[in-house]
Design a protein around this motif. Structure first.
Motif, mmCIF file in Angstrom:
data_model
loop_
_atom_site.group_PDB
_atom_site.id
_atom_site.type_symbol
_atom_site.label_atom_id
_atom_site.label_comp_id
_atom_site.label_asym_id
_atom_site.label_seq_id
_atom_site.Cartn_x
_atom_site.Cartn_y
_atom_site.Cartn_z
ATOM 1 N N ALA A 97 6.838 -16.947 5.421
ATOM 2 C CA ALA A 97 6.006 -16.691 4.240
ATOM 3 C C ALA A 97 6.752 -15.778 3.269
ATOM 4 O O ALA A 97 7.611 -14.989 3.670
ATOM 5 N N ASP A 98 6.363 -15.878 1.987
ATOM 6 C CA ASP A 98 6.919 -14.972 0.975
ATOM 7 C C ASP A 98 6.212 -13.628 1.011
ATOM 8 O O ASP A 98 6.768 -12.620 0.568
ATOM 9 N N ALA A 99 4.974 -13.649 1.467
ATOM 10 C CA ALA A 99 4.172 -12.425 1.442
ATOM 11 C C ALA A 99 3.124 -12.467 2.534
ATOM 12 O O ALA A 99 2.779 -13.530 3.050
ATOM 13 N N LEU A 100 2.649 -11.284 2.849
ATOM 14 C CA LEU A 100 1.576 -11.165 3.835
ATOM 15 C C LEU A 100 0.341 -10.645 3.102
ATOM 16 O O LEU A 100 0.430 -9.652 2.382
ATOM 17 N N ALA A 101 -0.759 -11.306 3.287
ATOM 18 C CA ALA A 101 -2.007 -10.849 2.675
ATOM 19 C C ALA A 101 -2.957 -10.379 3.762
ATOM 20 O O ALA A 101 -2.957 -10.914 4.877
ATOM 21 N N THR A 102 -3.734 -9.374 3.422
ATOM 22 C CA THR A 102 -4.747 -8.915 4.362
ATOM 23 C C THR A 102 -5.961 -8.431 3.580
ATOM 24 O O THR A 102 -6.010 -8.589 2.351
ATOM 25 N N ALA A 103 -6.923 -7.865 4.270
ATOM 26 C CA ALA A 103 -8.179 -7.500 3.611
ATOM 27 C C ALA A 103 -8.690 -6.164 4.113
ATOM 28 O O ALA A 103 -9.887 -5.977 4.293
ATOM 29 N N CYS A 104 -7.758 -5.254 4.330
ATOM 30 C CA CYS A 104 -8.128 -3.906 4.760
ATOM 31 C C CYS A 104 -7.001 -2.961 4.366
ATOM 32 O O CYS A 104 -5.830 -3.235 4.642
ATOM 33 N N PRO A 105 -7.332 -1.853 3.730
ATOM 34 C CA PRO A 105 -6.262 -0.944 3.300
ATOM 35 C C PRO A 105 -5.522 -0.281 4.450
ATOM 36 O O PRO A 105 -4.346 0.067 4.303
ATOM 37 N N TRP A 106 -6.195 -0.103 5.576
ATOM 38 C CA TRP A 106 -5.503 0.471 6.735
ATOM 39 C C TRP A 106 -4.442 -0.500 7.229
ATOM 40 O O TRP A 106 -3.308 -0.105 7.536
ATOM 41 N N CYS A 107 -4.824 -1.772 7.322
ATOM 42 C CA CYS A 107 -3.849 -2.797 7.733
ATOM 43 C C CYS A 107 -2.705 -2.858 6.724
ATOM 44 O O CYS A 107 -1.528 -2.882 7.095
ATOM 45 N N ALA A 108 -3.087 -2.893 5.448
ATOM 46 C CA ALA A 108 -2.064 -3.059 4.408
ATOM 47 C C ALA A 108 -1.052 -1.924 4.447
ATOM 48 O O ALA A 108 0.161 -2.139 4.378
ATOM 49 N N ARG A 109 -1.561 -0.684 4.591
ATOM 50 C CA ARG A 109 -0.662 0.462 4.600
ATOM 51 C C ARG A 109 0.285 0.397 5.802
ATOM 52 O O ARG A 109 1.498 0.532 5.683
#
Lengths: 531, 423
Positions: free
Chosen positions: B385-397
């Motif tokens: 993938a070119d990018a990873l998407a998620t839906a939680c700021p804890w995960c994202a950080r």
């Protein structure tokens, strides 16, 4: 031996010995803390084992002195040598469904050895390490149109452990044989620390054959039941692979707990029932002779009830509906496999012929509901969902009787056990009116086992299970219809039942002495050496 | 429930190892394991099955409180992968047992210093990220969004502790507000008066905190006449939607994760995603939105047996098995963005691998958190993938930090950031 005692008066490891082991695996991969050690002292049969006099206290077998997690065969070898030098006993396990062992042992947990090393498509073999599971091996091999035998201990059980050390039956026995028949080259760290390579591997000719050119010690290594970790540590094994008729990727697209999925076109699920158990056993013999079964289960209706339902409540409602009693008493369930529709049609016609001859009837209501086919597929091919049937109902299950014999002898066992097991229902054992006998066949024999449920939390139930075991064994000996699984497992049971089993205990003691002169490998699960 | 109430479960664990692996029918042989804790530490005690044994050992008085016991209990994100995997075939409650075990430790005064500091911050400043209370509402400066302290709104947007205080992530919260404003949603925020949800404290064993914040949050939302509560944080969503119900303090409003809410706005034609975002994206399911995000199912009753030993519950109990987690809406939302191609990782939905940040692990065992995130980044990279998407700021950080540490060219986005690019 080292001049220092390996353990102190409380059985704890001396610092000196701890450091010796730590030097092998590194500080991260050794522990002697009770919180960690108790993780290796508990399993659901503990109460039965401790009741038999193996030490420990009720739910816990004796605590090991330390646990180590080796990361290579070299480290395994060094651990074994430390144990030999310092007079310690060791015991290894793979995925660890069953904990065995006496006090003060070094528990070798092989979870860091988890590689599928090679899948040799051309020669149809897979080389694996101890922590590879049935499910991992399945998904790795089907990509190449192949699959290995899957033993019935669950999707997360170790094919290496089954091939080298423990039992190994499964519903796919008819097409794959059981685990003893599938073991090829073996890498074996003996109790002395020497590495022995069995079969072709022993002469540098690769993994393809278990019996040569090179040492062929398969019978000594595991016999019928296996040494349960009492003869050293197996670090790699090659197992046979067989054709897989389904897709290269086999996944459901749904959500838990079932995840959906469907039967591949190359497989057909067939359920049948019989008016009497005699007719059912006649059909078992005929199906075996015809060689049409890809997988075969003589399946207690309770097992189908539990495995095809998502909860105990759902199982109870299914049970109460009477469907299984009506349509699946004296039931069998099999998967047919074929490379073409014609092949499948042919096998199905043969099955119809067998049923016509034996008075059986297809369970059309079950076959019309895809959940039963999916259940059969997953439990038979992948050992997936087996714990719905064995553990979810009450927490515990144990073989009342267990034998690899002819169908006729199995019939004797069935009849003998049927007569007495009903009396155990008021002793806290869950018995489906005699419908507890599971079975399948392989190239050597018909495997039959009785699988009553008990509750490890309920003392009455545990005691009832012990009494059922004792009674079942006694009846089996009286009727000359075989020996229970536990008669062959462990030093205590082996000594008790060996005289009735062609003095097998004497031979095991000799083997133990020959391979393990210092009794470095914990004998609890196998045999003490000859005095 | 007390820890001892799970003794039957402790005794009936059969060491099948389902708690360690993805469901057999679904797993990939190279990404088969689902438990970061045993994956990192190896010993059985670091699995759910092992913690059942530790609990049994504790209630049987074979072991006592010790630093090692605390480590076994707390070196775990409580991601729930074990719980869903176990309950595929069993009727045990490993996650609930672990929560109660932690609560017992707190009750007995046996705690981890790193987590005590967080709780002190919570008591002092109503947040779990050790920041002064007065900085809380700054993320919304200049947005012109209603303040729930002085105005009523149909919809409340709750940023949560992480988004409120992490300036580098403010774009996620601001983006959510801008999307809702564009759709004409009557939305307001509590701003500087926003409170922690209490969920992370609860999972760390400080259960009283949840009671307190459930009550205080209820008053804030009631006073503002809020009908729908939208949050970008999976932990907050889980606390509002699941934990408040669990402790009998269900909010009298609808709780929706922003990905779900915006997906519905798009489906209703309230926003138009028209700009091309040419990205091959893989989606990471936040544990607290996915498998743990399914509604709490209240049950009170007792065990009974039929057929001698078949264990039933009276009244019948519906187990939370991860079936009704929020898996679909974020994926649907990504699929609505022109140019986005979604590729799945090997472990997804109910058996997704954790990002590493939950359960107090980020604060108390940062090395485990980093290792766990690193595993996920490697898995994401395998999808090309070119990018990873998620839906939680804890995960994202956590995932973003890991990608940087591993020098992977894999930008991490919140789904809302991609939505904004498409508007």
């Amino acid at each position: 031996m080292s001049g220092h005692p390996a353990t102190n008066e409380t059985g704890a490891l001396s610092r000196d010995t701890y450091r010796a082991l730590e030097d092998v695996v590194g500080p991260e991969f050794i522990s002697d803390h009770p919180v960690i050690l108790d993780g290796y002292s508990f399993y659901f049969l503990s109460e039965l084992i401790t009741a038999l006099g193996a030490g420990g206290e009720k739910k816990f077998i004796p605590r090991p002195a330390a646990v180590v997690l080796p990361g290579s065969v070299d480290e395994v070898q060094q651990i074994v040598r430390v144990c030999n030098r310092r007079g310690l006993a060791f015991h290894a396990f793979s995925t660890g469904i069953v904990c065995e062992g006496g006090p003060g042992r070094i528990q070798i947990d092989l979870r860091r050895l988890g590689r599928v090393i090679e899948i040799d498509e051309k020669n149809k073999i897979a080389v694996i390490e101890p922590y590879v599971t049935n499910a991992r091996l399945f998904h790795a091999t089907i990509k190449k149109g192949l699959r290995a035998h899957v033993h019935a201990a669950g999707a997360n059980a170790s094919p290496l452990a089954s091939a080298t050390s423990v039992g190994g039956e499964g519903p796919d026995n008819p097409s794959c044989g059981y685990s003893s028949r599938n073991v090829l080259g073996v890498e074996w760290v003996l109790p002395t620390g020497e590495i022995l390579r069995l079969g072709a591997l022993g002469s540098g000719a690769g993994w393809f054959c278990g019996d040569g050119p090179g040492p062929s010690l398969r019978g000594l290594m595991r016999g019928v039941f296996g040494a349960f970790g009492g003869l050293g540590v197996f670090t790699k094994v090659a197992v046979k692979l067989y054709p897989w008729h389904g897709p290269a990727v086999f996944k459901g697209s749904g959500l838990p707990p079932t995840y959906g999925g469907e039967l591949p076109e190359s497989l057909r699920a067939c359920f049948a029932a019989f008016p009497t158990s005699d007719q059912m056993y006649d059909a078992v013999s005929a199906i075996w002779e015809e060689g049409i079964a890809h997988t075969f289960n003589r399946m207690p209706r309770s097992f189908l009830c539990y495995t095809s339902s998502d909860s105990n409540q759902e199982a109870w409602e299914l049970w109460q509906s009477g469907l299984l009693e009506r349509d699946f008493t004296n039931g069998i369930a099999l998967l047919l496999a074929g490379h073409s529709k014609g092949e499948l049609d042919y096998k199905e016609r043969v099955l119809h012929d067998v049923l016509a001859r034996t008075g059986g009837k297809r369970a059309e209501t079950l076959e019309a509901d895809p959940r039963y086919a999916l259940t059969l597929l997953r439990t038979s091919i992948l050992s997936d969902g087996v714990f719905r049937g064995v553990s979810r109902p009450s927490g515990g299950i144990l073989e009342g009787y267990y034998l690899n014999e002819s169908v006729d002898v199995s019939r004797l066992s069935h009849d003998a056990s049927y007569a007495h097991t009903k009396t155990f229902t008021d002793r806290g054992i869950c018995i489906d009116n005699g419908e507890t006998n599971w079975g399948t066949f392989s190239d050597i024999a018909y495997l039959s086992e009785q699988i009553p449920h008990f509750d490890p939390r309920d003392e009455k139930s545990v005691q009832g299970m012990l009494e059922l075991l004792a009674t079942s064994y006694q009846k089996q000996f009286e009727t000359r219809s075989g020996a229970g699984l536990f008669a062959n497992i462990g030093a205590i049971m082996n000594d008790a039942f060996g005289p009735m089993l062609s003095n097998v205990h004497v031979w095991k003691k000799r083997i133990k002495k020959a391979l393990d002169p210092r009794t470095a490998c914990d004998p609890t699960g196998y045999s003490y050496p000859e005095a | 429930m007390a820890l001892e109430d799970y003794e039957a479960d402790m005794t009936r664990c059969s060491r099948c190892s389902d708690c360690k692996f993805a469901p057999a029918s679904q797993l990939d042989e190279n990404r088969a394991e689902i438990c970061p804790s045993i994956g990192r530490y190896g010993f059985h005690s670091y699995s759910a099955g092992g913690r059942f044994v530790a609990a049994l050992s504790f209630v049987s008085k074979r072991v006592e409180h010790s630093p090692e016991l605390l480590e076994v209990l707390y070196a775990c994100q409580l991601c729930g992968a074990c719980d869903v995997a176990c309950k595929k075939d069993r009727e045990l409650e490993p996650l609930e047992m672990m929560l109660e075990f932690r609560a017992r430790c707190v009750k007995d005064g046996k705690t981890l210093a790193a987590l005590d500091r967080l709780i002190e911050s919570l008591r002092r400043s109503d947040n779990m990220v050790l920041r002064p209370r007065e900085e809380r509402g700054r993320w919304a400066d200049g947005l012109g969004v209603k303040s729930l302290a002085t105005e009523r709104a149909q919809v409340a947007y709750h940023a949560g502790c992480r988004l409120s205080f992490d300036e580098t992530q403010w774009g996620i919260a601001r983006g959510a507000i801008e999307v809702m404003q564009q759709a004409g949603v009557d939305v307001g925020i509590a701003g500087a008066d926003e409170l922690c949800c209490g969920g992370r404290a609860y999972e760390m064993g400080y259960q009283d905190a949840l009671d307190e914040y459930a009550e205080r949050n209820r008053k804030v939302f009631e006073a503002a006449g809020v009908k729908t509560l939208v949050t970008s944080c999976a932990h907050c969503f889980h606390a509002f939607e699941v934990l408040y119900r669990k402790i009998g303090k269900e909010l009298d409003l609808e709780v929706v994760h922003v990905a779900d809410y915006v997906n519905q706005l798009a489906a209703d034609g309230k926003i138009a995603l028209t700009r091309e975002v040419p990205l091959r994206v893989t989606y990471h399911d936040p544990c607290h939105l996915g498998r743990l995000g399914e509604p709490w199912i209240p049950w009170e009753g007792e065990e009974k047996k039929v057929l001698q030993q078949l264990v039933l519950r009276d009244p019948p109990k519906t187990f939370r098995r991860g079936t009704h987690g929020v898996y679909r809406p974020p994926r649907e939302l990504l699929a609505r963005i022109p140019g986005v191609e979604l590729v799945e990782m090997k472990r997804k939905e109910a058996y997704a691998w954790c990002c590493g940040s939950g359960g107090g692990v980020r604060e108390a065992f940062p090395e485990l958190a980093a290792w766990t995130a690193g595993e996920r980044i490697d898995e994401a990279a395998e999808t090309e993938a070119d990018a990873l998407a998620t839906a939680c700021p804890w995960c994202a950080r956590g995932l973003e930090q890991s990608a940087k540490a591993k020098q992977k060219d894999l930008p991490v986005y919140d789904v809302i950031e991609l939505v904004r690019r498409a508007l």
